[in-house]
Design a protein around this motif. Structure first.
Motif, PDB file in Angstrom:
ATOM      1  N   THR A 143       0.854  -1.196   0.000  1.00 13.23           N
ATOM      2  CA  THR A 143       0.000   0.000   0.000  1.00 13.23           C
ATOM      3  C   THR A 143       0.885   1.239   0.000  1.00 13.23           C
ATOM      4  O   THR A 143       1.572   1.524   0.982  1.00 13.23           O
ATOM      5  CB  THR A 143      -0.933   0.010   1.224  1.00 13.23           C
ATOM      6  N   ARG A 144       0.869   1.995  -1.085  1.00 14.82           N
ATOM      7  CA  ARG A 144       1.786   3.113  -1.250  1.00 14.82           C
ATOM      8  C   ARG A 144       1.144   4.466  -0.959  1.00 14.82           C
ATOM      9  O   ARG A 144       1.818   5.503  -1.059  1.00 14.82           O
ATOM     10  CB  ARG A 144       2.343   3.127  -2.680  1.00 14.82           C
ATOM     11  N   THR A 145      -0.143   4.497  -0.618  1.00 17.01           N
ATOM     12  CA  THR A 145      -0.823   5.757  -0.325  1.00 17.01           C
ATOM     13  C   THR A 145      -1.405   5.709   1.079  1.00 17.01           C
ATOM     14  O   THR A 145      -2.059   4.733   1.455  1.00 17.01           O
ATOM     15  CB  THR A 145      -1.951   6.028  -1.343  1.00 17.01           C
ATOM     16  N   HIS A 146      -1.158   6.769   1.834  1.00 17.87           N
ATOM     17  CA  HIS A 146      -1.703   6.885   3.183  1.00 17.87           C
ATOM     18  C   HIS A 146      -3.026   7.640   3.120  1.00 17.87           C
ATOM     19  O   HIS A 146      -3.090   8.775   2.643  1.00 17.87           O
ATOM     20  CB  HIS A 146      -0.706   7.630   4.090  1.00 17.87           C
ATOM     21  N   LYS A 147      -4.103   6.998   3.595  1.00 21.33           N
ATOM     22  CA  LYS A 147      -5.421   7.617   3.653  1.00 21.33           C
ATOM     23  C   LYS A 147      -5.955   7.490   5.065  1.00 21.33           C
ATOM     24  O   LYS A 147      -6.046   6.388   5.605  1.00 21.33           O
ATOM     25  CB  LYS A 147      -6.378   6.941   2.658  1.00 21.33           C
ATOM     26  N   CYS A 148      -6.305   8.629   5.641  1.00 21.00           N
ATOM     27  CA  CYS A 148      -6.804   8.646   7.022  1.00 21.00           C
ATOM     28  C   CYS A 148      -8.229   9.187   7.045  1.00 21.00           C
ATOM     29  O   CYS A 148      -8.639   9.953   6.149  1.00 21.00           O
ATOM     30  CB  CYS A 148      -5.883   9.496   7.897  1.00 21.00           C
ATOM     31  N   SER A 149      -8.984   8.834   8.086  1.00 20.02           N
ATOM     32  CA  SER A 149     -10.372   9.303   8.218  1.00 20.02           C
ATOM     33  C   SER A 149     -10.450  10.802   8.439  1.00 20.02           C
ATOM     34  O   SER A 149     -11.518  11.405   8.232  1.00 20.02           O
ATOM     35  CB  SER A 149     -11.056   8.567   9.378  1.00 20.02           C
ATOM     36  N   CYS A 150      -9.348  11.421   8.844  1.00 23.07           N
ATOM     37  CA  CYS A 150      -9.335  12.871   9.055  1.00 23.07           C
ATOM     38  C   CYS A 150      -9.265  13.638   7.744  1.00 23.07           C
ATOM     39  O   CYS A 150      -9.325  14.872   7.732  1.00 23.07           O
ATOM     40  CB  CYS A 150      -8.175  13.280   9.955  1.00 23.07           C
ATOM     41  N   GLY A 151      -9.081  12.923   6.633  1.00 21.31           N
ATOM     42  CA  GLY A 151      -9.012  13.571   5.330  1.00 21.31           C
ATOM     43  C   GLY A 151      -7.608  13.708   4.787  1.00 21.31           C
ATOM     44  O   GLY A 151      -7.424  14.181   3.659  1.00 21.31           O
ATOM     45  N   CYS A 152      -6.626  13.304   5.544  1.00 23.70           N
ATOM     46  CA  CYS A 152      -5.233  13.394   5.093  1.00 23.70           C
ATOM     47  C   CYS A 152      -4.948  12.272   4.095  1.00 23.70           C
ATOM     48  O   CYS A 152      -5.163  11.101   4.393  1.00 23.70           O
ATOM     49  CB  CYS A 152      -4.295  13.299   6.286  1.00 23.70           C
ATOM     50  N   GLU A 153      -4.448  12.638   2.927  1.00 21.10           N
ATOM     51  CA  GLU A 153      -4.082  11.659   1.898  1.00 21.10           C
ATOM     52  C   GLU A 153      -2.722  12.047   1.329  1.00 21.10           C
ATOM     53  O   GLU A 153      -2.584  13.084   0.683  1.00 21.10           O
ATOM     54  CB  GLU A 153      -5.132  11.609   0.799  1.00 21.10           C
ATOM     55  N   LEU A 154      -1.734  11.214   1.592  1.00 21.41           N
ATOM     56  CA  LEU A 154      -0.365  11.487   1.177  1.00 21.41           C
ATOM     57  C   LEU A 154       0.273  10.212   0.645  1.00 21.41           C
ATOM     58  O   LEU A 154      -0.182   9.102   0.954  1.00 21.41           O
ATOM     59  CB  LEU A 154       0.475  12.015   2.346  1.00 21.41           C
ATOM     60  N   GLN A 155       1.307  10.383  -0.137  1.00 21.19           N
ATOM     61  CA  GLN A 155       2.131   9.230  -0.505  1.00 21.19           C
ATOM     62  C   GLN A 155       2.749   8.660   0.757  1.00 21.19           C
ATOM     63  O   GLN A 155       3.153   9.398   1.662  1.00 21.19           O
ATOM     64  CB  GLN A 155       3.207   9.669  -1.504  1.00 21.19           C
ATOM     65  N   ARG A 156       2.801   7.364   0.854  1.00 22.76           N
ATOM     66  CA  ARG A 156       3.201   6.684   2.093  1.00 22.76           C
ATOM     67  C   ARG A 156       4.526   7.200   2.652  1.00 22.76           C
ATOM     68  O   ARG A 156       4.639   7.489   3.848  1.00 22.76           O
ATOM     69  CB  ARG A 156       3.281   5.182   1.816  1.00 22.76           C
ATOM     70  N   ASP A 157       5.548   7.336   1.801  1.00 21.92           N
ATOM     71  CA  ASP A 157       6.876   7.724   2.273  1.00 21.92           C
ATOM     72  C   ASP A 157       6.917   9.183   2.719  1.00 21.92           C
ATOM     73  O   ASP A 157       7.650   9.539   3.646  1.00 21.92           O
ATOM     74  CB  ASP A 157       7.913   7.475   1.179  1.00 21.92           C
ATOM     75  N   ILE A 158       6.143  10.038   2.073  1.00 29.09           N
ATOM     76  CA  ILE A 158       6.094  11.444   2.483  1.00 29.09           C
ATOM     77  C   ILE A 158       5.443  11.571   3.849  1.00 29.09           C
ATOM     78  O   ILE A 158       5.889  12.352   4.706  1.00 29.09           O
ATOM     79  CB  ILE A 158       5.352  12.279   1.427  1.00 29.09           C
TER      80      ILE A 158
END
Length: 393
Positions: free
Chosen positions: A337-352
């Motif tokens: 999984t290379r994308t970070h998605k959180c319930s708070c609305g934050c969506e970033l590339q995993r490493d960033i």
């Protein structure tokens, strides 16, 4: 300590003399290790081993031909291995403690302040012991002539796949330089990218070994087509070794150049304190991890932090990829999984996302304010500058 390295130009007889000096160094070191093994532990220390080198010079004529300080350097190498073993035992390091072993492939001989003399032009060096090395021509552009002779504490002759080199260890302080910016940055090293920073930039992973792997394997196969003991087999081994040496130099220069650019542009640099030695136990990723040279990169970060008066902070890597950099919630994800998605609305590339967490942890450790997101204008790490000197830590 500044290390300036020159390539050596010499004839075949001088090469044989250098090889003899290197073999003598290996002999003295191994004899010192055997002396320590056969003696009560409390009776052997660095001074005792130095005195033992004097006894070896009286016993063996070929050892006497080597400079006395070079013999002491060989016993000091033995003591370093012994001392490292003692320290690991005291610290109760898990696993093997590094019990000293006999050396079989030594490739250097080290002189201290005697046994050599520099030509007034500083372009030639003469070794004055009885090994017959004599005068060697130095090829290179380093500024050894700008340093007084008394600052040169060690001189090494190093054998590599592409020839012999002379290294001068100069006792001088690191000259500080000015930074071009005062940014703050977190670095998350990886295999997809060499590193991803908290400003959203991905440094490409050069993968030097992967690019040369086909050529290296071909050179390795060529070795076994030659008859053992023949000159063609020896040449095939040299070609194979030179290809590995090229990859090693590319890794070293890339890590050095990248670390310099990062420290030159940032006043605070945070990175993961990875245990690479444990990570390479994963046989599926060991080659790629070694090819990335993370340990070398972290060492150069620490060096250039002093040079540019920056602060480098190593933080624990635990949960930096799973934790949300915006709200702090734990979001479980696999390596695929290379994308970070959180319930708070934050969506970033995993490493960033991990890089921002690393920067936040470094700020908390220093008593600063953590950064809540990875948006905004950051300080670029793309500084187009080459290293002008070869400096080893």
């Amino acid at each position: 300590m500044l290390v300036l390295e020159y390539k050596v130009k010499c004839n075949q007889s001088r090469k044989q003399a250098i090889n003899e000096a290197i073999r003598t160094t290996q002999f003295v070191r191994n004899k010192a290790i055997r002396y320590w093994m056969d003696s009560p532990e409390a009776n052997v220390n660095r001074i005792v081993l130095n005195n033992y080198s004097t006894a070896l010079r009286k016993e063996f004529s070929f050892v006497e031909e080597l400079n006395s300080m070079a013999c002491q350097s060989a016993t000091e190498r033995a003591w370093q291995a012994i001392q490292r073993f003692y320290d690991n035992c005291k610290k109760k390091v898990a696993g093997k403690k590094g019990y000293p072993r006999f050396q079989k492939d030594n490739r250097s001989v080290e002189y201290k302040t005697s046994g050599w003399s520099l030509h007034p032009t500083k372009r030639r060096i003469t070794f004055t012991d009885k090994k017959g090395i004599g005068e060697l021509k130095l090829l290179g552009k380093w500024d050894i002539h700008t340093y007084p002779i008394k600052l040169i504490k060690r001189v090494r002759i190093v054998k590599r796949a592409d020839g012999f080199y002379v290294q001068f260890c100069v006792d001088t302080e690191i000259k500080q330089e000015l930074r071009i910016a005062d940014g703050e940055i977190g670095l998350d090293v990886g295999l997809e990218y060499f590193y991803s920073d908290s400003n959203g930039y991905h440094e490409p992973n050069p993968r030097f070994l992967r690019k040369e792997e086909k050529s290296i394997k071909h050179a390795q196969r060529r070795i076994y087509t030659k008859e053992k003991g023949k000159n063609q087999r020896r040449k095939a081994k040299q070609r194979y070794a030179r290809k590995h040496l090229k990859v090693s130099r590319q890794r070293h220069e890339h890590a050095k150049r990248t670390a310099r650019n990062v420290c030159k542009a940032n006043a605070l640099v945070a990175y993961e304190d990875l245990k690479v030695k444990n990570m390479v136990k994963n046989h599926c990723l060991a080659k790629s991890i070694n090819d990335a040279a993370w340990s070398n990169f972290s060492q150069w970060l620490q060096y250039f932090a002093v040079k540019f008066n920056s602060i480098v902070v190593a933080v624990a890597p635990h949960c930096t990829s799973q934790k949300c950099s915006n709200c702090g919630a734990i979001v479980k994800k696999s390596l695929s999984t290379r994308t970070h998605k959180c319930s708070c609305g934050c969506e970033l590339q995993r490493d960033i996302n991990a890089a921002v967490n690393i920067l936040n942890l470094a700020k908390q450790a220093r008593g600063g304010h953590p950064r809540s997101n990875a948006t905004g204008v950051g300080i670029s790490t793309l500084v187009g500058e080459n290293l002008l000197e070869q400096i080893l830590t």
